[in-house]
Design a protein around this motif. Sequence first.
Motif, mmCIF file in Angstrom:
data_model
loop_
_atom_site.group_PDB
_atom_site.id
_atom_site.type_symbol
_atom_site.label_atom_id
_atom_site.label_comp_id
_atom_site.label_asym_id
_atom_site.label_seq_id
_atom_site.Cartn_x
_atom_site.Cartn_y
_atom_site.Cartn_z
ATOM 1 N N GLU A 584 0.818 -1.207 0.000
ATOM 2 C CA GLU A 584 0.000 0.000 0.000
ATOM 3 C C GLU A 584 0.857 1.265 0.000
ATOM 4 O O GLU A 584 0.462 2.282 -0.569
ATOM 5 C CB GLU A 584 -0.922 -0.001 1.230
ATOM 6 N N LEU A 585 2.026 1.202 0.662
ATOM 7 C CA LEU A 585 2.928 2.351 0.733
ATOM 8 C C LEU A 585 4.133 2.120 -0.166
ATOM 9 O O LEU A 585 4.511 0.968 -0.442
ATOM 10 C CB LEU A 585 3.396 2.577 2.180
ATOM 11 N N PRO A 586 4.771 3.186 -0.608
ATOM 12 C CA PRO A 586 6.023 3.012 -1.361
ATOM 13 C C PRO A 586 7.074 2.310 -0.493
ATOM 14 O O PRO A 586 7.054 2.400 0.741
ATOM 15 C CB PRO A 586 6.437 4.446 -1.700
ATOM 16 N N GLY A 587 7.997 1.609 -1.125
ATOM 17 C CA GLY A 587 9.045 0.918 -0.395
ATOM 18 C C GLY A 587 10.275 1.784 -0.222
ATOM 19 O O GLY A 587 10.566 2.665 -1.031
ATOM 20 N N VAL A 588 11.016 1.540 0.864
ATOM 21 C CA VAL A 588 12.264 2.237 1.125
ATOM 22 C C VAL A 588 13.260 1.245 1.705
ATOM 23 O O VAL A 588 12.910 0.387 2.522
ATOM 24 C CB VAL A 588 12.065 3.431 2.094
ATOM 25 N N SER A 589 14.510 1.333 1.256
ATOM 26 C CA SER A 589 15.602 0.513 1.772
ATOM 27 C C SER A 589 16.454 1.372 2.691
ATOM 28 O O SER A 589 16.798 2.511 2.356
ATOM 29 C CB SER A 589 16.455 -0.023 0.612
ATOM 30 N N VAL A 590 16.820 0.838 3.875
ATOM 31 C CA VAL A 590 17.512 1.608 4.916
ATOM 32 C C VAL A 590 18.882 0.996 5.169
ATOM 33 O O VAL A 590 19.041 -0.234 5.171
ATOM 34 C CB VAL A 590 16.687 1.637 6.221
ATOM 35 N N GLU A 591 19.875 1.870 5.373
ATOM 36 C CA GLU A 591 21.219 1.413 5.720
ATOM 37 C C GLU A 591 21.184 0.711 7.073
ATOM 38 O O GLU A 591 20.567 1.181 8.029
ATOM 39 C CB GLU A 591 22.162 2.613 5.747
ATOM 40 N N GLN A 592 21.856 -0.438 7.173
ATOM 41 C CA GLN A 592 21.717 -1.325 8.330
ATOM 42 C C GLN A 592 22.161 -0.678 9.634
ATOM 43 O O GLN A 592 21.485 -0.799 10.666
ATOM 44 C CB GLN A 592 22.513 -2.608 8.087
ATOM 45 N N GLU A 593 23.304 0.003 9.640
ATOM 46 C CA GLU A 593 23.808 0.591 10.879
ATOM 47 C C GLU A 593 22.850 1.650 11.417
ATOM 48 O O GLU A 593 22.569 1.694 12.622
ATOM 49 C CB GLU A 593 25.192 1.202 10.640
ATOM 50 N N LEU A 594 22.331 2.505 10.532
ATOM 51 C CA LEU A 594 21.365 3.506 10.965
ATOM 52 C C LEU A 594 20.088 2.852 11.462
ATOM 53 O O LEU A 594 19.508 3.284 12.467
ATOM 54 C CB LEU A 594 21.053 4.455 9.806
ATOM 55 N N ALA A 595 19.655 1.787 10.783
ATOM 56 C CA ALA A 595 18.452 1.083 11.221
ATOM 57 C C ALA A 595 18.634 0.511 12.620
ATOM 58 O O ALA A 595 17.724 0.582 13.462
ATOM 59 C CB ALA A 595 18.115 -0.027 10.231
ATOM 60 N N GLY A 596 19.814 -0.049 12.903
ATOM 61 C CA GLY A 596 20.056 -0.582 14.239
ATOM 62 C C GLY A 596 20.078 0.503 15.295
ATOM 63 O O GLY A 596 19.585 0.313 16.407
ATOM 64 N N GLU A 597 20.637 1.663 14.944
ATOM 65 C CA GLU A 597 20.714 2.772 15.897
ATOM 66 C C GLU A 597 19.332 3.323 16.227
ATOM 67 O O GLU A 597 19.052 3.685 17.370
ATOM 68 C CB GLU A 597 21.605 3.869 15.333
ATOM 69 N N LEU A 598 18.446 3.373 15.211
ATOM 70 C CA LEU A 598 17.114 3.955 15.410
ATOM 71 C C LEU A 598 16.052 2.917 15.724
ATOM 72 O O LEU A 598 14.889 3.275 15.953
ATOM 73 C CB LEU A 598 16.703 4.743 14.159
ATOM 74 N N GLY A 599 16.443 1.646 15.725
ATOM 75 C CA GLY A 599 15.456 0.609 16.022
ATOM 76 C C GLY A 599 14.494 0.346 14.881
ATOM 77 O O GLY A 599 13.343 -0.055 15.105
ATOM 78 N N ILE A 600 14.936 0.558 13.635
ATOM 79 C CA ILE A 600 14.087 0.332 12.468
ATOM 80 C C ILE A 600 14.189 -1.128 12.048
ATOM 81 O O ILE A 600 15.289 -1.686 11.953
ATOM 82 C CB ILE A 600 14.509 1.257 11.306
ATOM 83 N N GLU A 601 13.032 -1.756 11.792
ATOM 84 C CA GLU A 601 12.982 -3.144 11.368
ATOM 85 C C GLU A 601 12.177 -3.263 10.085
ATOM 86 O O GLU A 601 11.481 -2.321 9.670
ATOM 87 C CB GLU A 601 12.354 -4.017 12.466
ATOM 88 N N LEU A 602 12.301 -4.436 9.431
ATOM 89 C CA LEU A 602 11.539 -4.691 8.211
ATOM 90 C C LEU A 602 10.052 -4.549 8.489
ATOM 91 O O LEU A 602 9.544 -5.028 9.510
ATOM 92 C CB LEU A 602 11.843 -6.089 7.667
ATOM 93 N N GLY A 603 9.343 -3.907 7.559
ATOM 94 C CA GLY A 603 7.902 -3.723 7.698
ATOM 95 C C GLY A 603 7.498 -2.472 8.440
ATOM 96 O O GLY A 603 6.301 -2.139 8.483
ATOM 97 N N ASP A 604 8.453 -1.762 9.059
ATOM 98 C CA ASP A 604 8.107 -0.530 9.773
ATOM 99 C C ASP A 604 7.663 0.547 8.778
ATOM 100 O O ASP A 604 8.051 0.554 7.604
ATOM 101 C CB ASP A 604 9.313 -0.018 10.570
ATOM 102 N N THR A 605 6.861 1.477 9.289
ATOM 103 C CA THR A 605 6.402 2.610 8.491
ATOM 104 C C THR A 605 7.186 3.850 8.900
ATOM 105 O O THR A 605 7.228 4.204 10.082
ATOM 106 C CB THR A 605 4.901 2.852 8.694
#
Length: 821
Positions: A584-605
């Motif tokens: 339903e929403l556009p997809g975005v790919s996130v750099e792994q280190e930043l994702a770990g720092e911010l607590g971002i996981e697959l499927g998050d909005t």
Amino acid sequence: MLAARLLWRNWRSGEVRLLSIALVMAVMVVSAIAIFTDRLEATLVQQSNNLLGADRVVRASQPHDPAWAEEAGERDLQQSRLVEFSSMVYRGDEMHLASIKAVDEGYPLRGVVETTDQPWTTKPPEEATGIPAPGEAWVDARMLPLLGIELGDTFGVGEAELVASRVLVRQPDGASSIFMTGGRVLMNLQDLPATRVVQPGSRVSYQWLLAADRLADLEGFLTWLEPQLTDHYRVVDIESSQRNLARTLDRGKQFLLLAAVVGVLLAGVAIGLAARQFADRHVDQVALMKSLGAGSQRIRNLYFGQLILLSLVASVIGVGLGEGFQQLVAYGLSNFFALNLAQPGWLAYVLSVLSGLVCLMFFALPALWFLPKVPPLKILRRELSVDKVQVWTQVMLALLAVVLLVVLFSRDWALAASVVAALLVVVVVTAILGLGLLHLSRKLTTGASSVWRLAVANLQRRRGHSLVQMVIFSVAIMLLITLTVVRTSLIQDWQAQLPEDAPNHFLVNVAPEDVEPVQTMLDRESLDRQPLYPMVRGRLTHINEQEKSRERLNREANLTWTDTLAEDNEVVAGQWWDQWSGGELPGVSVEQELAGELGIELGDTLRFSIGGLTMEAEVTSLRTLDWRSMNPNFFFIFEPGALDGFSATYITSAYVPASQKTLINDLMREYPTILLIELDRVFEQIRSIVTQVTKGIQLVLVLTVIGGILVLLAAVTTSLDARKQEAGLLRALGSPRRLVVGSVWAEFSILGGLSGLIAVLGSEALLMSLQHFVLEIPIRPHYLFWVLGPILGAAFVGLLGALSCRSVVTTPPAVVLREAA
């Protein structure tokens, strides 16, 4: 006085010469490494600070307190001020948003500013001897066509008119803010009030530059200043502004410290061996003195006094020789690289003398400790045994000295633990495998020639002594292998960080209509370039409808979209666009280190704010990327079409050889709105610094090899008297010279080969620990050394043994037996 007379007597008789030579060599090697390391480290830090423009910079959004400048002046610190901001510059109807620096006299404190009097010229730039005069400014070459002016014309900055007097080519702190928009302008700080562009609430960076001849003085001032700094102030050094370069310098420093510790350890082992031989030769002397009424405490005081006197004299001589040697090396380095090394601090000399005392106390004193217990009857009954300090006790004391010296030199517990653990591995492996390998060598020589059978018989007869020698040889070879491999790994890692063909120019702010012409222009010259990536500026505001306030979210990020994954990117979780089915929403790919720092996981909005508008996207993948590749890289990559509703500019990077530098001039003439970031000069300076580190490491390695050779020589000479006696008996019984020399060579070759094999095992353990915990570089196996270690160990140790015993075959047997007795 009696201790001094005994020391002089022992010196004239030659009994203390080996010990004194070992101690002088120890202090010389350590002092040369310590003093040279201190000078090289200070010089490299000073050279690297050229990229910063100072040793330290205090940055803030407001001016610093004048009282701080007064205190800095009283401490004889060098200081300068600059104000950095973005503002419109104009000439008539032409306007441009420029990055402006207003500087005062003394700028820069480190490095130089380079200018030229002709725009778009290939003529080498000139080093500026000052700053722009009041009413003048130095500008980027691109500013001239943008404003429609030439050198000597005026342009406006706020309410002030400035004369464009020279073209600004390079400034030392230019890399600290390379992504500030617009061309660069350097003006005099005296002209800033007249511009009236800095008002309350303006986005301005006030920078206070500090430098000192001795970093200790600067550190002392910063310690005084730190309690007075609020959250609005930030102290910047080379580590925080140039992290990759700082990591390079830090690894180089760790290697130099490791080399210094290895030098101390090798020299300490040589001291211990020489002291043990010295003690064995003084058993009869002590027995004679005790038979004449001397007590144990008297004996202990006499020998302890000799050690103290010897250490003082040897330390003075060793430091003098070390100073001369490092001066010679520094002279050659300064001539070859046109580099003037900084003066060493007093701590390097103190550590050199202290290392000699530590070596003497922990390596030499235990070997002499048993002498006061020698019974007087020993002078008459030579067969009486003497309770000597156990070898393993000496080994444990040596390990304690290693820990003390490593911590003393490096103040790095991880480095100390790695070295001690590797030494324990060598000792344990030698104890377990040594006996087995010696036994196996006996079986393998069954049926061999008399030379090899005699050599193996000697090893078996002196099994305990052979194991001790194997430990010593293994430790020396292990440490030399480790230093060689670490030096090679560091250099390869540094070269991989900044290869010769790394992209050295960034093109930013390329308009959509200019994308194809720019690509055509670059491809026509066959330049190695990256694709032109679209880029919009946006801020991440919410994760799963929850607002975040972390520092990484309080600034805008570059957002892009692409259907092709770059070579230096790798999807480690989730799916790339060719496998993602959409949602339903556009997809975005996130750099792994930043994702770990911010607590971002697959499927998050994720919710972004872009130009005042909001958009949401679903996290479809996590990526790793190589920031060192110098290619355009992004924290967030959207699926194609997701950002079509936003205005974008384009960015790319390319490698432009020096021979094609004129292309950049043509490009900027035709497309003056493009922001060009020239990193080739910055790369050149970084490579120069890395080259200096590399050459310093190679020279220090040579010094350490000297220590290793000293240990091997000392280990060979410890059993020289017994071997001379055996060789004399063999010759007296009619054995040919070939058998005598050949058996010694074979015996030491077997010891060297087995030691080399154990050393490779110990070096692999030490390297794994150093590479992972200390240097933080990839762990690699070293298969070549598994072959070269035993071969070179056998060849070198065997050669030393044969050369040491060569006098046996040239001296009559009767003389040899009389000297040995």
